[in-house]
Scaffold this motif. Sequence first.
Motif, PDB file in Angstrom:
ATOM      1  N   GLN A 204     -54.475-122.678  28.680  1.00 35.56           N
ATOM      2  CA  GLN A 204     -54.345-121.429  27.690  1.00 35.56           C
ATOM      3  C   GLN A 204     -54.115-120.265  28.420  1.00 35.56           C
ATOM      4  O   GLN A 204     -54.809-119.770  29.190  1.00 35.56           O
ATOM      5  N   GLN A 205     -52.885-119.331  27.967  1.00 34.51           N
ATOM      6  CA  GLN A 205     -52.590-118.293  28.644  1.00 34.51           C
ATOM      7  C   GLN A 205     -53.313-117.239  27.871  1.00 34.51           C
ATOM      8  O   GLN A 205     -52.984-116.895  26.605  1.00 34.51           O
ATOM      9  N   LEU A 206     -54.235-116.463  28.674  1.00 36.12           N
ATOM     10  CA  LEU A 206     -54.799-115.507  27.922  1.00 36.12           C
ATOM     11  C   LEU A 206     -54.387-114.104  27.986  1.00 36.12           C
ATOM     12  O   LEU A 206     -54.851-113.266  27.278  1.00 36.12           O
ATOM     13  N   SER A 207     -53.530-113.803  29.012  1.00 35.03           N
ATOM     14  CA  SER A 207     -52.836-112.726  28.995  1.00 35.03           C
ATOM     15  C   SER A 207     -51.636-112.856  29.889  1.00 35.03           C
ATOM     16  O   SER A 207     -51.156-113.887  30.461  1.00 35.03           O
ATOM     17  N   HIS A 208     -50.951-111.593  30.395  1.00 34.66           N
ATOM     18  CA  HIS A 208     -49.557-111.721  30.946  1.00 34.66           C
ATOM     19  C   HIS A 208     -50.077-112.456  32.402  1.00 34.66           C
ATOM     20  O   HIS A 208     -48.968-113.052  32.964  1.00 34.66           O
ATOM     21  N   THR A 209     -51.134-112.458  33.070  1.00 33.35           N
ATOM     22  CA  THR A 209     -51.315-112.660  34.372  1.00 33.35           C
ATOM     23  C   THR A 209     -52.359-113.708  34.661  1.00 33.35           C
ATOM     24  O   THR A 209     -52.637-114.261  35.651  1.00 33.35           O
ATOM     25  N   PHE A 210     -53.262-114.020  33.416  1.00 32.39           N
ATOM     26  CA  PHE A 210     -54.254-114.936  33.688  1.00 32.39           C
ATOM     27  C   PHE A 210     -54.373-115.890  32.488  1.00 32.39           C
ATOM     28  O   PHE A 210     -54.135-115.698  31.386  1.00 32.39           O
ATOM     29  N   SER A 211     -54.589-117.160  33.002  1.00 38.19           N
ATOM     30  CA  SER A 211     -54.752-118.395  32.054  1.00 38.19           C
ATOM     31  C   SER A 211     -55.981-119.242  32.743  1.00 38.19           C
ATOM     32  O   SER A 211     -56.304-119.243  33.877  1.00 38.19           O
ATOM     33  N   LEU A 212     -56.638-119.920  31.901  1.00 36.51           N
ATOM     34  CA  LEU A 212     -57.484-120.989  31.977  1.00 36.51           C
ATOM     35  C   LEU A 212     -56.901-122.545  32.034  1.00 36.51           C
ATOM     36  O   LEU A 212     -56.071-122.609  30.984  1.00 36.51           O
ATOM     37  N   GLN A 213     -57.371-123.195  32.883  1.00 36.00           N
ATOM     38  CA  GLN A 213     -56.638-124.591  33.001  1.00 36.00           C
ATOM     39  C   GLN A 213     -57.481-125.652  33.133  1.00 36.00           C
ATOM     40  O   GLN A 213     -58.190-125.704  34.119  1.00 36.00           O
ATOM     41  N   LEU A 214     -57.421-126.803  32.408  1.00 35.81           N
ATOM     42  CA  LEU A 214     -58.198-128.178  32.660  1.00 35.81           C
ATOM     43  C   LEU A 214     -57.356-128.985  33.340  1.00 35.81           C
ATOM     44  O   LEU A 214     -56.132-129.164  32.844  1.00 35.81           O
ATOM     45  N   ASP A 215     -57.650-129.658  34.477  1.00 39.20           N
ATOM     46  CA  ASP A 215     -56.940-130.701  35.066  1.00 39.20           C
ATOM     47  C   ASP A 215     -57.607-131.900  35.235  1.00 39.20           C
ATOM     48  O   ASP A 215     -59.085-131.992  35.420  1.00 39.20           O
ATOM     49  N   TYR A 216     -56.780-132.976  35.380  1.00 37.12           N
ATOM     50  CA  TYR A 216     -57.172-134.258  35.679  1.00 37.12           C
ATOM     51  C   TYR A 216     -56.382-134.729  36.967  1.00 37.12           C
ATOM     52  O   TYR A 216     -55.005-134.471  36.677  1.00 37.12           O
ATOM     53  N   LEU A 217     -56.981-134.919  37.796  1.00 41.56           N
ATOM     54  CA  LEU A 217     -56.164-135.575  39.280  1.00 41.56           C
ATOM     55  C   LEU A 217     -56.491-136.948  39.377  1.00 41.56           C
ATOM     56  O   LEU A 217     -57.717-137.052  39.394  1.00 41.56           O
ATOM     57  N   GLY A 218     -55.627-137.857  39.907  1.00 44.02           N
ATOM     58  CA  GLY A 218     -55.983-139.336  40.171  1.00 44.02           C
ATOM     59  C   GLY A 218     -55.044-139.641  41.269  1.00 44.02           C
ATOM     60  O   GLY A 218     -54.063-139.112  41.534  1.00 44.02           O
ATOM     61  N   GLY A 219     -55.306-140.732  41.937  1.00 42.28           N
ATOM     62  CA  GLY A 219     -54.663-141.285  42.979  1.00 42.28           C
ATOM     63  C   GLY A 219     -55.354-141.866  44.051  1.00 42.28           C
ATOM     64  O   GLY A 219     -56.524-142.218  44.051  1.00 42.28           O
ATOM     65  N   LYS A 220     -54.876-141.998  45.061  1.00 46.67           N
ATOM     66  CA  LYS A 220     -55.456-142.402  46.499  1.00 46.67           C
ATOM     67  C   LYS A 220     -55.165-141.380  47.606  1.00 46.67           C
ATOM     68  O   LYS A 220     -54.149-140.787  47.628  1.00 46.67           O
ATOM     69  N   ILE A 221     -56.095-141.523  48.721  1.00 43.62           N
ATOM     70  CA  ILE A 221     -56.061-140.875  49.583  1.00 43.62           C
ATOM     71  C   ILE A 221     -56.144-142.070  50.934  1.00 43.62           C
ATOM     72  O   ILE A 221     -57.302-142.578  50.924  1.00 43.62           O
ATOM     73  N   LYS A 222     -55.106-141.938  51.771  1.00 41.40           N
ATOM     74  CA  LYS A 222     -55.299-142.723  53.039  1.00 41.40           C
ATOM     75  C   LYS A 222     -55.354-141.987  54.163  1.00 41.40           C
ATOM     76  O   LYS A 222     -54.595-140.760  54.545  1.00 41.40           O
ATOM     77  N   GLY A 223     -55.931-142.550  55.244  1.00 42.87           N
ATOM     78  CA  GLY A 223     -55.912-141.945  56.574  1.00 42.87           C
ATOM     79  C   GLY A 223     -56.171-142.893  57.677  1.00 42.87           C
ATOM     80  O   GLY A 223     -56.604-143.993  57.495  1.00 42.87           O
ATOM     81  N   THR A 224     -55.564-142.564  58.749  1.00 41.19           N
ATOM     82  CA  THR A 224     -55.672-143.181  60.126  1.00 41.19           C
ATOM     83  C   THR A 224     -55.494-142.622  61.370  1.00 41.19           C
ATOM     84  O   THR A 224     -54.980-141.469  61.370  1.00 41.19           O
ATOM     85  N   ASP A 225     -56.157-143.143  62.258  1.00 48.41           N
ATOM     86  CA  ASP A 225     -56.270-142.597  63.670  1.00 48.41           C
ATOM     87  C   ASP A 225     -55.060-143.282  64.349  1.00 48.41           C
ATOM     88  O   ASP A 225     -55.156-144.478  64.637  1.00 48.41           O
ATOM     89  N   LYS A 226     -53.839-142.390  64.805  1.00 44.48           N
ATOM     90  CA  LYS A 226     -52.894-143.031  65.452  1.00 44.48           C
ATOM     91  C   LYS A 226     -53.337-143.600  66.981  1.00 44.48           C
ATOM     92  O   LYS A 226     -52.575-144.709  67.367  1.00 44.48           O
ATOM     93  N   ALA A 227     -54.067-143.219  67.204  1.00 38.97           N
ATOM     94  CA  ALA A 227     -54.634-143.642  68.661  1.00 38.97           C
ATOM     95  C   ALA A 227     -55.967-144.514  68.904  1.00 38.97           C
ATOM     96  O   ALA A 227     -56.346-144.994  69.685  1.00 38.97           O
ATOM     97  N   GLY A 228     -56.166-144.770  67.523  1.00 39.18           N
ATOM     98  CA  GLY A 228     -57.568-145.731  67.335  1.00 39.18           C
ATOM     99  C   GLY A 228     -58.870-145.195  68.072  1.00 39.18           C
ATOM    100  O   GLY A 228     -59.575-145.773  68.629  1.00 39.18           O
ATOM    101  N   THR A 229     -58.973-143.723  67.908  1.00 35.64           N
ATOM    102  CA  THR A 229     -59.896-143.192  68.796  1.00 35.64           C
ATOM    103  C   THR A 229     -61.453-143.220  67.895  1.00 35.64           C
ATOM    104  O   THR A 229     -62.342-142.921  68.726  1.00 35.64           O
ATOM    105  N   ASN A 230     -61.548-143.724  66.787  1.00 38.03           N
ATOM    106  CA  ASN A 230     -63.012-144.187  66.115  1.00 38.03           C
ATOM    107  C   ASN A 230     -63.663-142.988  66.049  1.00 38.03           C
ATOM    108  O   ASN A 230     -64.818-142.782  66.672  1.00 38.03           O
ATOM    109  N   LYS A 231     -63.015-141.726  65.754  1.00 39.09           N
ATOM    110  CA  LYS A 231     -63.868-140.440  65.890  1.00 39.09           C
ATOM    111  C   LYS A 231     -65.335-140.335  65.367  1.00 39.09           C
ATOM    112  O   LYS A 231     -66.158-139.921  65.582  1.00 39.09           O
TER     113      LYS A 231
END
Length: 435
Positions: free
Chosen positions: A82-109
Amino acid sequence: MNYSTLKKTAALSFASLLVAGMASAQTDSTKTGSAKLFGGIGQYNTFSIGASVGVTSALVPFSINSTNKFKASLGYGVSLRQQLSHTFSLQLDYLGGKIKGTDKAGTNKYGFTDFETTYNAGSLSGVFNIASVSFLHRENAVNFYGSAGLGLDFYKPKSYTRAVDGLVYPPYPKTVKELYAPVGVGVKFKLSDALALNFGYTISFVQGYNFQGFKTYPHQNRYSYSYGGLEYTFGPSSKKNLEWVNPVAQMYDELYDAALRAEVEALKGRVTNVETAVNDLKKDSDGDGVADQFDKCPGTAAGSVVDGSGCVIVFPKPAADSVVAKPTAYSNIQFEFDSSVLRTSSYPVLDATSADLRASGKGVEVDGFASSEGTAAHNMSLSKDRANSVKTYLVNSGVDAKKVKIKGYGETMPIADNSTEEGRVLNRRVQFKQK
Protein backbone atom coordinates in the motif's frame (compact mmCIF):
# COMPACT_ATOMS: atom_id res chain seq x y z
CA MET A 1 3.22 -26.85 0.47
CA ASN A 2 6.25 -28.53 -1.18
CA TYR A 3 8.85 -26.87 -3.36
CA SER A 4 7.32 -28.02 -6.65
CA THR A 5 3.87 -26.70 -5.69
CA LEU A 6 5.39 -23.34 -4.68
CA LYS A 7 7.07 -22.98 -8.05
CA LYS A 8 3.83 -23.72 -9.90
CA THR A 9 1.88 -21.24 -7.76
CA ALA A 10 4.45 -18.49 -8.36
CA ALA A 11 4.48 -19.11 -12.10
CA LEU A 12 0.66 -19.06 -12.30
CA SER A 13 0.50 -15.79 -10.30
CA PHE A 14 3.11 -14.19 -12.52
CA ALA A 15 1.25 -15.17 -15.71
CA SER A 16 -2.11 -13.97 -14.37
CA LEU A 17 -0.62 -10.64 -13.39
CA LEU A 18 0.93 -10.21 -16.83
CA VAL A 19 -2.47 -10.76 -18.52
CA ALA A 20 -4.16 -8.28 -16.17
CA GLY A 21 -1.43 -5.74 -16.86
CA MET A 22 -1.78 -6.10 -20.62
CA ALA A 23 -5.51 -5.46 -20.33
CA SER A 24 -4.87 -2.44 -18.14
CA ALA A 25 -2.36 -1.09 -20.64
CA GLN A 26 -5.20 -0.80 -23.19
CA THR A 27 -6.93 1.85 -21.03
CA ASP A 28 -6.24 5.57 -21.22
CA SER A 29 -3.25 6.28 -18.96
CA THR A 30 -3.23 10.01 -19.61
CA LYS A 31 -6.26 10.87 -17.48
CA THR A 32 -5.47 13.44 -14.87
CA GLY A 33 -8.65 12.91 -12.83
CA SER A 34 -9.88 15.47 -10.35
CA ALA A 35 -7.24 14.93 -7.66
CA LYS A 36 -6.24 17.99 -5.66
CA LEU A 37 -2.80 18.58 -4.18
CA PHE A 38 -4.01 18.46 -0.57
CA GLY A 39 -7.15 16.38 -1.19
CA GLY A 40 -6.10 13.26 0.74
CA ILE A 41 -5.05 9.72 -0.13
CA GLY A 42 -8.60 8.67 -1.06
CA GLN A 43 -8.19 10.37 -4.44
CA TYR A 44 -5.68 7.76 -5.61
CA ASN A 45 -5.24 4.04 -6.23
CA THR A 46 -2.80 2.74 -3.61
CA PHE A 47 -3.05 -1.09 -3.29
CA SER A 48 -0.73 -3.21 -5.43
CA ILE A 49 0.10 -6.89 -5.84
CA GLY A 50 3.34 -8.10 -7.36
CA ALA A 51 5.04 -11.31 -8.41
CA SER A 52 8.69 -11.94 -9.14
CA VAL A 53 11.16 -14.66 -10.11
CA GLY A 54 14.91 -14.55 -9.94
CA VAL A 55 18.23 -15.97 -8.92
CA THR A 56 19.34 -16.70 -5.34
CA SER A 57 22.91 -16.93 -4.17
CA ALA A 58 24.85 -17.60 -0.97
CA LEU A 59 27.53 -15.15 -2.02
CA VAL A 60 26.85 -11.62 -0.70
CA PRO A 61 29.07 -8.58 -1.39
CA PHE A 62 31.09 -7.08 1.47
CA SER A 63 30.44 -10.11 3.67
CA ILE A 64 32.23 -13.16 5.07
CA ASN A 65 30.75 -16.00 3.02
CA SER A 66 30.70 -19.63 4.06
CA THR A 67 31.43 -20.89 0.55
CA ASN A 68 33.40 -19.34 -2.28
CA LYS A 69 31.82 -20.48 -5.58
CA PHE A 70 28.71 -18.88 -7.11
CA LYS A 71 25.95 -21.40 -7.53
CA ALA A 72 22.66 -20.04 -8.84
CA SER A 73 19.27 -21.33 -7.71
CA LEU A 74 15.66 -20.38 -8.34
CA GLY A 75 13.84 -17.89 -6.13
CA TYR A 76 10.35 -16.43 -6.37
CA GLY A 77 8.16 -14.03 -4.47
CA VAL A 78 4.74 -12.44 -4.06
CA SER A 79 4.09 -9.01 -2.54
CA LEU A 80 1.16 -6.89 -1.34
CA ARG A 81 1.84 -3.17 -1.00
CA GLN A 82 0.00 0.00 0.00
CA GLN A 83 1.36 3.38 -1.10
CA LEU A 84 0.90 5.79 1.82
CA SER A 85 2.46 8.88 0.22
CA HIS A 86 4.38 9.91 -2.89
CA THR A 87 7.58 8.59 -1.33
CA PHE A 88 6.66 5.85 1.18
CA SER A 89 4.75 2.56 1.22
CA LEU A 90 4.37 -0.57 3.37
CA GLN A 91 4.87 -3.96 1.74
CA LEU A 92 4.17 -7.57 2.79
CA ASP A 93 6.47 -10.06 1.08
CA TYR A 94 6.60 -13.82 0.68
CA LEU A 95 9.88 -15.22 -0.65
CA GLY A 96 10.67 -18.84 -1.36
CA GLY A 97 13.18 -21.02 -3.17
CA LYS A 98 16.53 -22.71 -2.66
CA ILE A 99 20.01 -21.52 -1.79
CA LYS A 100 23.04 -23.57 -2.84
CA GLY A 101 26.70 -23.15 -2.05
CA THR A 102 29.97 -24.94 -2.72
CA ASP A 103 33.70 -24.54 -2.09
CA LYS A 104 35.36 -24.78 -5.49
CA ALA A 105 38.60 -26.00 -3.96
CA GLY A 106 36.97 -28.24 -1.34
CA THR A 107 38.51 -26.26 1.49
CA ASN A 108 36.00 -27.42 4.11
CA LYS A 109 36.04 -24.02 5.82
CA TYR A 110 33.33 -25.04 8.31
CA GLY A 111 33.76 -28.79 7.98
CA PHE A 112 31.58 -29.22 4.87
CA THR A 113 32.11 -28.42 1.21
CA ASP A 114 28.53 -28.07 -0.07
CA PHE A 115 25.04 -27.13 1.17
CA GLU A 116 21.49 -26.81 -0.12
CA THR A 117 18.77 -24.99 1.85
CA THR A 118 15.07 -24.73 1.04
CA TYR A 119 13.40 -21.62 2.53
CA ASN A 120 10.03 -19.89 2.87
CA ALA A 121 10.12 -16.37 4.35
CA GLY A 122 7.60 -13.63 5.13
CA SER A 123 8.32 -10.01 6.06
CA LEU A 124 6.91 -6.49 6.42
CA SER A 125 9.04 -3.74 4.86
CA GLY A 126 9.03 -0.01 4.37
CA VAL A 127 9.68 1.05 0.77
CA PHE A 128 11.14 4.49 0.03
CA ASN A 129 10.88 5.99 -3.46
CA ILE A 130 14.15 7.79 -4.09
CA ALA A 131 13.05 9.73 -7.18
CA SER A 132 9.31 10.28 -6.87
CA VAL A 133 9.46 13.92 -8.08
CA SER A 134 10.58 14.70 -11.61
CA PHE A 135 11.47 18.23 -12.64
CA LEU A 136 12.20 17.10 -16.20
CA HIS A 137 9.03 15.15 -17.01
CA ARG A 138 5.36 15.85 -16.34
CA GLU A 139 4.68 12.15 -15.62
CA ASN A 140 7.15 9.88 -13.84
CA ALA A 141 8.09 6.78 -15.82
CA VAL A 142 10.94 5.42 -13.69
CA ASN A 143 11.13 5.13 -9.91
CA PHE A 144 14.21 4.11 -7.94
CA TYR A 145 13.54 2.72 -4.49
CA GLY A 146 15.08 1.23 -1.37
CA SER A 147 13.51 -1.07 1.21
CA ALA A 148 14.15 -2.51 4.66
CA GLY A 149 12.06 -4.78 6.84
CA LEU A 150 11.79 -7.61 9.36
CA GLY A 151 10.21 -11.06 9.21
CA LEU A 152 10.49 -14.80 9.84
CA ASP A 153 12.47 -17.26 7.72
CA PHE A 154 11.49 -20.96 7.77
CA TYR A 155 14.26 -23.04 6.25
CA LYS A 156 15.47 -26.63 6.05
CA PRO A 157 19.23 -26.92 5.42
CA LYS A 158 21.41 -29.84 4.50
CA SER A 159 25.13 -29.99 3.89
CA TYR A 160 27.63 -32.60 2.92
CA THR A 161 31.27 -33.25 2.16
CA ARG A 162 32.45 -34.55 -1.15
CA ALA A 163 34.07 -37.82 -0.17
CA VAL A 164 34.82 -41.22 -1.62
CA ASP A 165 32.42 -42.91 0.75
CA GLY A 166 29.40 -40.80 -0.32
CA LEU A 167 27.42 -37.96 1.24
CA VAL A 168 27.65 -36.95 4.90
CA TYR A 169 24.54 -35.05 6.25
CA PRO A 170 24.25 -33.08 9.52
CA PRO A 171 21.39 -33.72 11.96
CA TYR A 172 18.80 -31.16 10.65
CA PRO A 173 15.68 -33.28 10.09
CA LYS A 174 13.27 -30.42 10.99
CA THR A 175 12.57 -26.96 9.64
CA VAL A 176 14.40 -24.13 11.45
CA LYS A 177 12.70 -20.79 12.24
CA GLU A 178 14.74 -17.58 12.58
CA LEU A 179 14.21 -13.82 12.40
CA TYR A 180 15.58 -12.20 9.29
CA ALA A 181 15.92 -8.66 7.90
CA PRO A 182 15.58 -8.07 4.14
CA VAL A 183 17.31 -4.95 2.78
CA GLY A 184 17.09 -4.09 -0.91
CA VAL A 185 17.23 -1.63 -3.78
CA GLY A 186 15.46 -1.61 -7.11
CA VAL A 187 14.09 0.24 -10.10
CA LYS A 188 10.53 0.24 -11.40
CA PHE A 189 9.44 1.06 -14.95
CA LYS A 190 5.92 2.32 -15.72
CA LEU A 191 4.18 0.27 -18.42
CA SER A 192 0.81 1.88 -17.71
CA ASP A 193 -0.73 3.68 -14.76
CA ALA A 194 -1.65 0.31 -13.24
CA LEU A 195 1.18 -1.95 -14.41
CA ALA A 196 4.91 -1.69 -13.70
CA LEU A 197 8.00 -3.74 -14.52
CA ASN A 198 10.17 -4.27 -11.45
CA PHE A 199 13.87 -5.19 -11.08
CA GLY A 200 15.63 -5.44 -7.74
CA TYR A 201 18.29 -6.90 -5.51
CA THR A 202 17.66 -7.93 -1.89
CA ILE A 203 20.03 -9.23 0.81
CA SER A 204 18.41 -11.20 3.62
CA PHE A 205 20.26 -11.10 6.97
CA VAL A 206 19.33 -14.23 8.93
CA GLN A 207 19.52 -14.08 12.74
CA GLY A 208 21.21 -17.49 12.97
CA TYR A 209 24.33 -19.50 12.24
CA ASN A 210 23.00 -22.70 10.61
CA PHE A 211 21.29 -21.58 7.40
CA GLN A 212 23.91 -23.50 5.37
CA GLY A 213 23.48 -26.61 7.48
CA PHE A 214 26.67 -26.12 9.44
CA LYS A 215 27.57 -23.79 12.27
CA THR A 216 29.16 -20.53 11.09
CA TYR A 217 29.44 -18.75 14.45
CA PRO A 218 30.33 -15.91 15.00
CA HIS A 219 29.29 -15.00 11.44
CA GLN A 220 25.54 -14.85 10.90
CA ASN A 221 24.11 -16.15 7.64
CA ARG A 222 22.84 -14.12 4.71
CA TYR A 223 21.81 -14.67 1.11
CA SER A 224 20.81 -12.58 -1.92
CA TYR A 225 17.88 -12.51 -4.35
CA SER A 226 18.17 -10.83 -7.77
CA TYR A 227 14.76 -10.62 -9.42
CA GLY A 228 12.47 -9.25 -12.06
CA GLY A 229 8.70 -9.07 -11.93
CA LEU A 230 5.45 -7.28 -12.54
CA GLU A 231 3.31 -5.22 -10.18
CA TYR A 232 -0.37 -4.43 -10.68
CA THR A 233 -2.21 -1.59 -8.87
CA PHE A 234 -5.91 -2.09 -8.19
CA GLY A 235 -8.57 0.60 -8.50
CA PRO A 236 -10.80 2.48 -10.97
CA SER A 237 -9.20 4.03 -14.03
CA SER A 238 -10.66 7.41 -13.04
CA LYS A 239 -8.12 7.55 -10.20
CA LYS A 240 -4.37 7.94 -10.64
CA ASN A 241 -1.81 5.57 -9.16
CA LEU A 242 -0.27 7.52 -6.26
CA GLU A 243 3.17 6.05 -6.94
CA TRP A 244 3.39 7.72 -10.35
CA VAL A 245 1.85 11.10 -9.50
CA ASN A 246 4.27 14.02 -9.85
CA PRO A 247 3.25 16.56 -7.15
CA VAL A 248 5.21 19.35 -8.87
CA ALA A 249 3.17 18.97 -12.06
CA GLN A 250 0.00 18.65 -10.01
CA MET A 251 0.71 21.90 -8.20
CA TYR A 252 1.37 23.63 -11.53
CA ASP A 253 -1.95 22.38 -12.90
CA GLU A 254 -3.82 23.61 -9.85
CA LEU A 255 -2.28 27.07 -10.11
CA TYR A 256 -3.35 27.30 -13.76
CA ASP A 257 -6.78 25.78 -13.22
CA ALA A 258 -9.35 27.83 -15.17
CA ALA A 259 -11.82 28.06 -12.27
CA LEU A 260 -9.09 29.18 -9.89
CA ARG A 261 -7.79 31.80 -12.30
CA ALA A 262 -11.34 33.11 -12.81
CA GLU A 263 -11.73 33.38 -9.05
CA VAL A 264 -8.43 35.26 -8.77
CA GLU A 265 -9.50 37.69 -11.50
CA ALA A 266 -12.82 38.25 -9.73
CA LEU A 267 -10.94 38.94 -6.51
CA LYS A 268 -8.74 41.47 -8.31
CA GLY A 269 -11.89 43.21 -9.54
CA ARG A 270 -13.29 43.40 -6.01
CA VAL A 271 -10.02 44.85 -4.72
CA THR A 272 -10.07 47.47 -7.50
CA ASN A 273 -13.61 48.44 -6.55
CA VAL A 274 -12.59 48.87 -2.90
CA GLU A 275 -9.60 51.01 -3.88
CA THR A 276 -11.86 53.19 -6.07
CA ALA A 277 -14.32 53.61 -3.21
CA VAL A 278 -11.52 54.62 -0.83
CA ASN A 279 -10.20 57.17 -3.31
CA ASP A 280 -13.71 58.58 -3.70
CA LEU A 281 -13.95 58.95 0.08
CA LYS A 282 -10.69 60.93 0.11
CA LYS A 283 -11.58 63.13 -2.88
CA ASP A 284 -11.49 66.91 -2.16
CA SER A 285 -12.43 68.72 -5.35
CA ASP A 286 -12.12 72.30 -4.05
CA GLY A 287 -8.98 71.69 -1.99
CA ASP A 288 -10.35 73.15 1.23
CA GLY A 289 -9.25 70.17 3.35
CA VAL A 290 -12.78 68.71 3.71
CA ALA A 291 -13.60 65.56 1.68
CA ASP A 292 -16.41 65.93 -0.87
CA GLN A 293 -18.72 63.56 1.02
CA PHE A 294 -18.56 65.83 4.08
CA ASP A 295 -18.32 69.13 2.21
CA LYS A 296 -21.61 71.01 2.52
CA CYS A 297 -20.23 74.02 0.64
CA PRO A 298 -18.46 72.64 -2.47
CA GLY A 299 -16.49 74.95 -4.74
CA THR A 300 -15.05 77.31 -2.07
CA ALA A 301 -12.35 79.65 -3.30
CA ALA A 302 -8.73 78.67 -2.83
CA GLY A 303 -7.26 79.93 0.45
CA SER A 304 -10.66 80.27 2.17
CA VAL A 305 -10.85 79.47 5.88
CA VAL A 306 -13.59 76.86 6.31
CA ASP A 307 -15.21 75.02 9.17
CA GLY A 308 -15.56 71.25 9.51
CA SER A 309 -18.37 71.10 6.97
CA GLY A 310 -16.35 72.96 4.31
CA CYS A 311 -18.20 76.27 4.62
CA VAL A 312 -16.36 79.60 4.73
CA ILE A 313 -16.09 81.18 8.18
CA VAL A 314 -16.99 84.88 7.95
CA PHE A 315 -15.22 87.17 10.41
CA PRO A 316 -16.64 90.69 11.01
CA LYS A 317 -14.46 93.44 9.61
CA PRO A 318 -13.33 96.10 12.10
CA ALA A 319 -14.32 99.69 11.45
CA ALA A 320 -11.85 101.72 9.50
CA ASP A 321 -11.00 103.95 12.49
CA SER A 322 -11.01 101.11 15.04
CA VAL A 323 -7.93 99.77 16.68
CA VAL A 324 -7.33 96.00 16.52
CA ALA A 325 -7.50 94.66 20.05
CA LYS A 326 -4.72 92.57 21.40
CA PRO A 327 -5.48 88.88 21.87
CA THR A 328 -7.05 88.19 25.26
CA ALA A 329 -5.47 85.58 27.47
CA TYR A 330 -7.63 82.61 28.53
CA SER A 331 -10.00 83.01 25.56
CA ASN A 332 -11.55 79.81 24.16
CA ILE A 333 -9.46 77.85 21.66
CA GLN A 334 -11.45 76.49 18.67
CA PHE A 335 -10.70 73.27 16.71
CA GLU A 336 -11.59 71.81 13.34
CA PHE A 337 -14.05 68.93 13.02
CA ASP A 338 -12.73 65.69 14.59
CA SER A 339 -9.28 67.27 15.09
CA SER A 340 -7.06 68.02 18.05
CA VAL A 341 -4.50 69.97 15.99
CA LEU A 342 -4.07 73.61 17.07
CA ARG A 343 -4.95 76.28 14.52
CA THR A 344 -2.32 78.89 13.86
CA SER A 345 -4.98 81.49 14.70
CA SER A 346 -4.92 80.17 18.29
CA TYR A 347 -1.25 80.96 18.83
CA PRO A 348 -1.70 84.65 19.90
CA VAL A 349 -4.23 83.65 22.62
CA LEU A 350 -1.99 80.84 23.82
CA ASP A 351 1.08 83.11 23.87
CA ALA A 352 -0.80 85.70 25.96
CA THR A 353 -2.04 82.98 28.34
CA SER A 354 1.50 81.61 28.68
CA ALA A 355 2.93 85.04 29.45
CA ASP A 356 0.36 85.64 32.22
CA LEU A 357 0.90 82.21 33.80
CA ARG A 358 4.68 82.63 33.83
CA ALA A 359 4.45 86.13 35.27
CA SER A 360 1.88 85.36 37.96
CA GLY A 361 2.94 81.84 38.82
CA LYS A 362 -0.72 80.87 38.92
CA GLY A 363 -2.09 77.50 37.89
CA VAL A 364 -4.76 76.78 35.31
CA GLU A 365 -7.17 73.96 34.41
CA VAL A 366 -7.51 73.25 30.70
CA ASP A 367 -10.91 71.76 29.84
CA GLY A 368 -11.55 70.11 26.47
CA PHE A 369 -14.95 69.78 24.74
CA ALA A 370 -16.38 68.34 21.52
CA SER A 371 -19.50 68.68 19.40
CA SER A 372 -22.08 65.89 19.31
CA GLU A 373 -21.01 64.09 16.07
CA GLY A 374 -19.75 60.58 16.63
CA THR A 375 -20.01 58.39 19.72
CA ALA A 376 -19.78 59.69 23.26
CA ALA A 377 -16.64 57.60 23.90
CA HIS A 378 -14.91 59.00 20.82
CA ASN A 379 -15.84 62.57 21.72
CA MET A 380 -14.54 62.09 25.28
CA SER A 381 -11.18 60.90 23.92
CA LEU A 382 -11.12 63.76 21.39
CA SER A 383 -11.79 66.39 24.10
CA LYS A 384 -8.87 65.08 26.18
CA ASP A 385 -6.60 65.20 23.13
CA ARG A 386 -7.56 68.83 22.53
CA ALA A 387 -6.81 69.75 26.14
CA ASN A 388 -3.44 67.96 25.87
CA SER A 389 -2.57 69.91 22.70
CA VAL A 390 -3.10 73.18 24.58
CA LYS A 391 -1.09 72.00 27.59
CA THR A 392 1.78 70.89 25.34
CA TYR A 393 1.92 74.34 23.72
CA LEU A 394 1.94 76.09 27.11
CA VAL A 395 4.63 73.84 28.57
CA ASN A 396 6.81 74.23 25.46
CA SER A 397 6.52 77.99 25.85
CA GLY A 398 7.90 77.89 29.42
CA VAL A 399 4.91 77.25 31.71
CA ASP A 400 5.57 74.79 34.55
CA ALA A 401 3.86 71.52 33.62
CA LYS A 402 2.79 71.04 37.25
CA LYS A 403 0.75 74.26 37.03
CA VAL A 404 -1.39 72.94 34.13
CA LYS A 405 -4.10 70.35 34.74
CA ILE A 406 -6.32 68.92 32.00
CA LYS A 407 -9.84 67.49 31.89
CA GLY A 408 -12.02 66.17 29.08
CA TYR A 409 -15.79 66.60 29.04
CA GLY A 410 -16.60 65.17 25.62
CA GLU A 411 -19.86 66.39 24.13
CA THR A 412 -21.28 67.40 27.52
CA MET A 413 -21.66 71.01 28.62
CA PRO A 414 -22.21 72.55 25.14
CA ILE A 415 -22.19 76.35 24.89
CA ALA A 416 -24.22 76.37 21.67
CA ASP A 417 -26.89 74.36 19.88
CA ASN A 418 -25.45 71.10 18.48
CA SER A 419 -28.29 70.86 15.94
CA THR A 420 -26.71 73.61 13.82
CA GLU A 421 -23.28 73.73 12.27
CA GLU A 422 -22.64 77.19 13.75
CA GLY A 423 -23.33 75.79 17.21
CA ARG A 424 -21.18 72.72 16.68
CA VAL A 425 -18.26 74.93 15.56
CA LEU A 426 -18.42 76.80 18.89
CA ASN A 427 -18.60 73.57 20.89
CA ARG A 428 -15.32 72.24 19.43
CA ARG A 429 -13.24 74.12 21.97
CA VAL A 430 -10.88 74.29 24.93
CA GLN A 431 -11.70 76.54 27.91
CA PHE A 432 -9.40 77.78 30.68
CA LYS A 433 -10.28 77.74 34.36
CA GLN A 434 -7.89 79.90 36.38
CA LYS A 435 -6.80 78.78 39.83
